[in-house]
Design a protein around this motif. Structure first.
Motif, PDB file in Angstrom:
ATOM      1  N   UNK A 134       0.769  -1.228   0.000  1.00  0.00           N
ATOM      2  CA  UNK A 134       0.000   0.000   0.000  1.00  0.00           C
ATOM      3  C   UNK A 134       0.807   1.289   0.000  1.00  0.00           C
ATOM      4  N   UNK A 135       2.066   1.235  -0.419  1.00  0.00           N
ATOM      5  CA  UNK A 135       2.855   2.462  -0.495  1.00  0.00           C
ATOM      6  C   UNK A 135       2.379   3.304  -1.674  1.00  0.00           C
ATOM      7  N   UNK A 136       2.663   4.599  -1.610  1.00  0.00           N
ATOM      8  CA  UNK A 136       2.169   5.546  -2.618  1.00  0.00           C
ATOM      9  C   UNK A 136       2.670   5.190  -4.019  1.00  0.00           C
ATOM     10  N   UNK A 137       1.782   5.420  -4.997  1.00  0.00           N
ATOM     11  CA  UNK A 137       2.124   5.217  -6.414  1.00  0.00           C
ATOM     12  C   UNK A 137       2.183   6.569  -7.109  1.00  0.00           C
ATOM     13  N   UNK A 138       2.825   7.512  -6.473  1.00  0.00           N
ATOM     14  CA  UNK A 138       2.951   8.873  -6.962  1.00  0.00           C
ATOM     15  C   UNK A 138       3.750   8.898  -8.269  1.00  0.00           C
ATOM     16  N   UNK A 139       3.412   9.833  -9.164  1.00  0.00           N
ATOM     17  CA  UNK A 139       4.100   9.912 -10.464  1.00  0.00           C
ATOM     18  C   UNK A 139       5.582  10.189 -10.294  1.00  0.00           C
ATOM     19  N   UNK A 140       5.945  10.915  -9.225  1.00  0.00           N
ATOM     20  CA  UNK A 140       7.366  11.220  -9.005  1.00  0.00           C
ATOM     21  C   UNK A 140       8.146   9.956  -8.648  1.00  0.00           C
ATOM     22  N   UNK A 141       7.542   9.086  -7.872  1.00  0.00           N
ATOM     23  CA  UNK A 141       8.200   7.812  -7.556  1.00  0.00           C
ATOM     24  C   UNK A 141       8.426   7.012  -8.840  1.00  0.00           C
ATOM     25  N   UNK A 142       7.412   6.984  -9.690  1.00  0.00           N
ATOM     26  CA  UNK A 142       7.531   6.258 -10.953  1.00  0.00           C
ATOM     27  C   UNK A 142       8.597   6.887 -11.853  1.00  0.00           C
ATOM     28  N   UNK A 143       8.684   8.201 -11.855  1.00  0.00           N
ATOM     29  CA  UNK A 143       9.708   8.887 -12.633  1.00  0.00           C
ATOM     30  C   UNK A 143      11.101   8.481 -12.165  1.00  0.00           C
ATOM     31  N   UNK A 144      11.332   8.490 -10.856  1.00  0.00           N
ATOM     32  CA  UNK A 144      12.650   8.143 -10.337  1.00  0.00           C
ATOM     33  C   UNK A 144      12.965   6.660 -10.515  1.00  0.00           C
ATOM     34  N   UNK A 145      11.959   5.800 -10.457  1.00  0.00           N
ATOM     35  CA  UNK A 145      12.175   4.386 -10.776  1.00  0.00           C
ATOM     36  C   UNK A 145      12.640   4.269 -12.225  1.00  0.00           C
ATOM     37  N   UNK A 146      11.991   5.007 -13.104  1.00  0.00           N
ATOM     38  CA  UNK A 146      12.401   5.007 -14.504  1.00  0.00           C
ATOM     39  C   UNK A 146      13.830   5.486 -14.684  1.00  0.00           C
ATOM     40  N   UNK A 147      14.231   6.488 -13.915  1.00  0.00           N
ATOM     41  CA  UNK A 147      15.599   6.992 -14.005  1.00  0.00           C
ATOM     42  C   UNK A 147      16.604   5.933 -13.538  1.00  0.00           C
ATOM     43  N   UNK A 148      16.262   5.201 -12.500  1.00  0.00           N
ATOM     44  CA  UNK A 148      17.141   4.118 -12.041  1.00  0.00           C
ATOM     45  C   UNK A 148      17.264   3.061 -13.123  1.00  0.00           C
TER      46      UNK A 148
END
Length: 104
Positions: free
Chosen positions: A79-93
């Motif tokens: 249940x952790x946040x699925x914020x667009x910024x988290x997804x952006x940084x995952x993409x950067x990794x």
């Protein structure tokens, strides 16, 4: 074969991190076994990969897989946040890991 070992090591790191989360929530034998087995095999496969791959590349890819995997598991199963910024940084990794793969 070293890259296969490295991907397995990263996946097993995610298993170990999941075990850590389970231990934090419920200190039982199963949770500790998931944690121990995940990390023991993760380090073992990382060691095999590092026999061929440069240590810096192997470690960076391993931690990248673990970071992305742990975050995705947290988002979908805990249940952790699925914020667009988290997804952006995952993409950067992911881009960085692919970049390391293509330059090694």
């Amino acid at each position: 074969m070293a890259w296969v070992y490295l991907i397995l090591a990263g996946a097993l790191e995610v298993v170990g991190v999941t075990g850590m989360n389970k231990v934090a929530k419920n200190k039982n034998l199963q949770a500790y076994m998931i944690l121990l087995i995940g990390f023991i095999f993760s380090f073992s496969f990382l060691g095999l990969a590092m026999k061929t791959l440069p240590a810096g590349t192997a470690y960076a890819v391993w931690t990248g897989i673990g970071t992305v995997g742990g975050t995705v598991v947290g988002m979908f199963f805990y249940g952790e946040a699925k914020d667009w910024r988290r997804l952006l940084f995952i993409g950067m990794i992911l881009v960085a890991v692919i970049g390391l793969k293509t330059t090694t």
